[in-house]
Motif scaffolding. Structure first.
Motif, short mmCIF file in Angstrom:
data_model
loop_
_atom_site.label_atom_id
_atom_site.label_comp_id
_atom_site.label_asym_id
_atom_site.label_seq_id
_atom_site.Cartn_x
_atom_site.Cartn_y
_atom_site.Cartn_z
N UNK A 215 38.73 46.32 27.34
CA UNK A 215 39.51 47.23 26.49
C UNK A 215 40.95 46.77 26.33
N UNK A 216 41.50 46.18 27.38
CA UNK A 216 42.91 45.76 27.35
C UNK A 216 43.08 44.33 26.85
N UNK A 217 41.98 43.68 26.47
CA UNK A 217 42.06 42.32 25.95
C UNK A 217 42.47 41.29 26.97
N UNK A 218 42.17 41.53 28.25
CA UNK A 218 42.55 40.61 29.32
C UNK A 218 41.43 39.58 29.54
N UNK A 219 41.74 38.47 30.20
CA UNK A 219 40.71 37.46 30.44
C UNK A 219 39.53 38.04 31.20
N UNK A 220 38.34 37.82 30.65
CA UNK A 220 37.13 38.36 31.25
C UNK A 220 36.56 37.39 32.27
N UNK A 221 35.89 37.96 33.26
CA UNK A 221 35.16 37.14 34.22
C UNK A 221 33.96 36.50 33.54
N UNK A 222 33.35 35.54 34.23
CA UNK A 222 32.22 34.82 33.64
C UNK A 222 31.02 35.73 33.46
N UNK A 223 30.81 36.68 34.36
CA UNK A 223 29.62 37.52 34.30
C UNK A 223 29.76 38.65 35.31
N UNK A 224 28.73 39.51 35.32
CA UNK A 224 28.66 40.58 36.30
C UNK A 224 27.26 40.64 36.89
N UNK A 225 27.18 40.89 38.20
CA UNK A 225 25.91 41.08 38.90
C UNK A 225 25.92 42.49 39.45
N UNK A 226 25.05 43.35 38.92
CA UNK A 226 25.04 44.77 39.27
C UNK A 226 23.75 45.08 40.02
N UNK A 227 23.86 45.37 41.30
CA UNK A 227 22.71 45.61 42.16
C UNK A 227 22.58 47.12 42.40
N UNK A 228 21.60 47.73 41.76
CA UNK A 228 21.39 49.17 41.86
C UNK A 228 22.68 49.94 41.62
N UNK A 229 23.39 49.68 40.52
CA UNK A 229 24.69 50.33 40.32
C UNK A 229 24.56 51.83 40.11
#
Length: 916
Positions: free
Chosen positions: A263-277
């Protein structure tokens, strides 16, 4: 009895015995009835581990929140073969993260919903605890400059610079318990699998530090990585080398942090790993009610024995914990039916008791809310009740209204905020690639499945209109329409956060899938990942190294004896995950060939997958949807139109509904009866603590404390106490800290949640925070640091929670507990137990494989005999044998079972690929 290793053993031992006996009876009954249906708990080791974890969490609900936090935030020494380097993220990074959140919220939101911009920046510690984690063997041969004097931990951090893959891990625990200590063994495993390093953060926890405190800490950790402050030992980590990861509450925080950065237009991480979020704190999805028997989560939610800290209302009021709703203004202190109330409603807030009750259907008709659609036209839409109002099944019934806070993380009125329950974000599009995992038997399965599809198909799953009251969410719904690339895996028979049960085949496969995903997204550039972020579709397939091909050993010292013994560096069963992963790659390739890929020529896809022409990735795949059986074998997920959760009307998402509300209410009423005397004692304790806090504050003012509403300058030099102190007293740090913005005395015009430690004076932890802010590390709003009064110093000397010569220990929700004796903590006991299960399950698998191998050998021998000259069968043509040999060689060089032009896998000689 508090939560401790001893009490856990006492509570869990009968469970182990009972499970063992019940398991045998169940297996005998299934055998007698000829029931061959396979269940996850048919395995005695998983059955025992499942019930042990379930019993521990249940025990936690029968103890105070503080005791559970202290047990799970007790420091546990790392294994000697792991490189675990603790550090503290400085206040400057925390301040930068706070500025980001202030920019994300609009001023009205900060005032009416968050309660202000200061209180959640108040903290007891001088920063945020974190750890770098990897295996020592990865950095054993790294040379560093030793010209300056460094500790072993600092040297390890410098050596870790040779590892470029970083997993930023956020631990789970319902947002209020757990720590980097409870998850350390899992994180070491992740570091080994990704051949990189893990950065784990020990964020502040509720209810002392409720939302948005943990979110601020997660953002501070990310900023610390990509833009390290002066004095940090690591170099700036490129965002393209960072993967957010988290389980349960940590998975929810990871997803929320990714949306804030977007939302803030900041550098994004490469990915996300969500384990039973955990991403819906209203519990509005069906699996919450259907899966309680197959999950480790308590059926009534996270309740607790009363203490001065929690619950907020120790005893129910005259209306109980819930009552019939009334029309008119919302009940204090929240906004029951609108996120941002009109001025008329705020002016009328004091008249809430004069209106009469109405049936729900009449309220729906009488309370339409003006809303803005995508064309900026004003419409009247159906009333969507927000907490604390409850949506009833019977429209003629008077809706319930909650009178007690149901979640420790956030107030009822905040539960539908998109940064609390991110499933209700205006859009989940335009995020970095996501790997999302769920257990088919867990209560959160439906919300995870729904969220994954919302992210991958933003246009197909729009959010309900009631969630678009804020300008940012309306803008997000319009702006972020690009699909997020998603890999969703749902594991048969598994419960919440299956990676805890590392010895199961499902968990082994999950760890391997996660590792290959992390390596793929951090090793390839942005252009490549735009075409394909999935390692399963990488052509040629990634080279899966056999981590166990070499005979490597380590010296392991017995805990009680000095003798040493040799054992494998890693568990010998783990090559199994490589074979399972390769089979999953082939299964997915077959699925793509059978179904085609939207926007791609079928022949092009076929040529891409064909090992004879494999030179590029399979492109244009937005979402991979898989189910995984108990043995780690994948299969396609059923069509979306056949999934009940995807047919839910959007208007029903993220509303507090009658069934889960009544279940919580039943449990809370039972706790109120059981712990009534404890609640009364806690109420008396609160009165004494308020008097003590008042005395501390009055003494401080008498000794020279001076504060100002706002600092005169943005940055002030450090000043010593207003009274001279001994220069030999190095144990006390009595200064004003230029990076510490706010303290408990600076919140006069703010309205933090009632559980927040920042403005409380009725808990031991709140008084410790107050003393530290006054006497030791004052914020820049303080003009002076007063000298400790003699009477206060004498009291502190006899108080086990305080010390006149050093800052008092802070809340266990923030500061780790360090045992004074050699620890044998429950976390280490769990690791030993899991290790035993791992060895036994490995032995069983080896016996089974040996048995199967004999059968296969005899079968192959029969085929060879039949095909050979003099055999009873027909001999294979020589040209056919050459084709098979070439096929096998090509298949092995690609590291995955080959897929022929007809889309079918290789036959006999493809079944043992990758099995080390």
């Amino acid at each position: 009895m508090t939560v401790s290793t001893a009490s856990s053993a006492v509570h869990i031992t009968p469970v182990v015995i009972k499970t063992f006996l019940a398991h045998g009876k169940k297996k005998a009954l299934k055998y007698k009835n000829g029931d061959e249906a396979e269940e996850s708990r048919d395995d005695i080791f998983f059955d025992e581990a499942f019930n042990i974890v379930k019993a521990f969490i249940e025990m936690g609900t029968k103890n105070t929140v503080e005791s559970l936090q202290a047990f799970t935030n007790t420091h546990v020494p790392a294994p000697y073969w792991a490189a675990v380097s603790p550090l503290r993220i400085p206040l400057s990074c925390c301040n930068r993260a706070a500025d980001l959140l202030i920019d994300w919220f609009d001023p009205d939101e900060l005032k009416h919903i968050v309660g202000g911009e200061r209180w959640w920046q108040v903290r007891g510690m001088d920063g945020l605890d974190a750890e770098w984690i990897t295996e020592k063997e990865f950095i054993a041969n790294v040379e560093i400059d030793k010209s300056r004097k460094l500790s072993d931990d600092e040297e390890d951090i410098l050596k870790m610079e040779s590892l470029d893959r970083v997993m930023l891990y956020i631990h789970g625990g319902g947002y209020f318990w757990g720590s980097i200590n409870t998850h350390r063994y899992q994180l070491i495993r992740f570091a080994r699998k990704i051949k990189g390093k893990v950065f784990a953060v020990n964020y502040r926890k509720a209810p002392q530090y409720p939302w948005p405190c943990p979110l601020q800490d997660v953002l501070a950790a990310y900023l610390y990585l990509i833009n390290p402050p002066p004095g940090a030992l690591h170099k700036a980590v490129p965002p393209s080398k960072i993967v957010f990861a988290g389980d349960s509450a940590g998975g929810g925080l990871a997803l929320t942090a990714l949306t804030v950065l977007r939302d803030l237009g900041l550098p994004q991480a490469a990915a996300g790993v969500l384990l039973s979020p955990w991403i819906d704190l209203t519990h509005s999805f069906p699996s919450v009610m259907k899966s309680t028997e197959t999950d480790i989560i308590p059926p009534h939610g996270f309740l607790a024995k009363p203490s001065p800290l929690w619950p907020i209302d120790l005893l129910p009021g005259k209306d109980g914990r819930a009552r019939e709703s009334i029309t008119g203004p919302p009940p204090k202190p929240g906004h029951a039916d609108t996120l941002e109330p009109t001025q008329d409603r705020l002016d009328a807030e004091g008249d809430s008791g004069d209106a009469s009750s109405q049936p729900q259907k009449d309220m729906l008709e009488d309370n339409s809310i003006p809303s803005t659609d995508t064309d900026d036209a004003v419409l009247d839409i159906d009333f969507e009740p927000k907490p604390p109002k409850v949506l009833m099944k019977d429209s003629t019934a008077v809706p319930l209204e909650l009178c007690a806070q149901i979640q420790l993380y956030a107030m009822n009125e905040q539960l539908t905020h998109p940064l609390v329950s991110p499933v209700l974000q205006g859009s989940l599009g335009n995020l970095p690639p996501l790997y999302i995992m769920a257990g088919d038997g867990e209560v959160l399965r439906d919300e995870i499945t729904y969220m994954a599809h919302r992210a991958a198909h933003p246009k197909d799953y729009p959010v309900r209109k009631g969630a678009l009251e804020s300008e940012r969410q309306r803008r997000n719904a319009k702006q972020f329409t690009e699909p997020t690339k998603v890999h969703l895996q749902v594991f048969d028979g598994m419960c919440h956060v299956l990676t805890v049960f590392t010895f199961t085949e499902s968990a082994k496969f999950a760890y391997r899938s996660i590792a290959e995903f992390v390596k793929h997204v951090t090793d390839n550039d942005e252009e490549h990942l735009a075409r394909n972020p999935f390692p399963e579709l990488h052509r040629p397939p990634s080279d899966l190294e056999n981590e166990f091909s070499e005979h490597r050993t380590r010296k392991k010292k017995s805990f009680f004896r000095r003798n040493k013994r040799e054992e494998p560096l890693h568990n010998a069963s783990e090559p199994q995950d490589t074979g399972l992963y390769k089979e999953a790659v082939e299964t997915l390739a077959n699925e793509i060939l059978a179904d085609g890929v939207p926007g791609t020529n079928a022949q092009e896809v076929k040529e891409t997958i064909d090992p004879g022409t494999a030179t590029r990735d399979v492109p244009n795949v937005v979402m991979i949807r898989e189910r995984v059986d108990l043995h780690g074998k994948t299969r396609p997920m059923e069509p979306k139109e056949d999934m009940e959760v995807l047919q839910l009307p959007k208007e029903s998402i993220c509303l507090i509904k009658e069934d889960p509300c009544m279940r919580w209410l039943k449990g809370q009423e039972e706790w109120d009866r059981t712990f009534r005397r404890a609640a009364k004692r806690a109420e008396k304790k609160r009165i004494k603590l308020r008097a003590e806090a008042e005395r501390v504050l009055n003494n401080a003012k008498a000794q020279g404390l001076i504060t100002v509403d706002h600092p005169k300058t943005p940055s002030r030099p450090q000043r010593l106490a207003s009274h001279q102190r001994s220069t030999s007293d190095t144990r006390v740090n009595r200064t004003i800290q230029e990076d510490r913005r706010w303290g408990p005395l600076d919140l006069g015009d703010e309205s933090p949640p009632p559980s927040a430690i920042a403005k409380r004076t009725d808990t031991r932890e709140a008084i410790a925070l107050l003393k530290k802010s006054i006497y030791h590390t004052a914020p820049i709003t303080h003009e002076t640091v007063p000298k400790l009064k003699h009477s206060d110093a004498i009291r502190a000397a006899f108080d086990p929670h305080d010390d006149p010569n050093r800052p008092p220990k802070q809340s266990v929700s923030e500061q780790q507990v360090y045992p004074t004796m050699l620890p044998w903590h429950g976390v280490r006991m769990w690791d030993q137990l899991v290790g035993y299960f791992m060895r036994e399950s490995t032995r069983k698998a080896a016996d089974k494989a040996a048995s199967s191998g004999k059968q296969i050998s005899s079968t192959i021998k029969g085929i060879v005999d039949t095909a050979s000259p003099g055999g009873s069968g027909t001999k294979l043509p020589e040209t056919k044998i050459k084709e098979q040999n070439a096929y096998t060689k090509d298949k092995e060089s690609n590291g995955v079972r080959a897929v022929g032009l007809n889309g079918h896998a290789g036959e006999a000689n493809g079944h043992t690929d990758g099995m080390a």
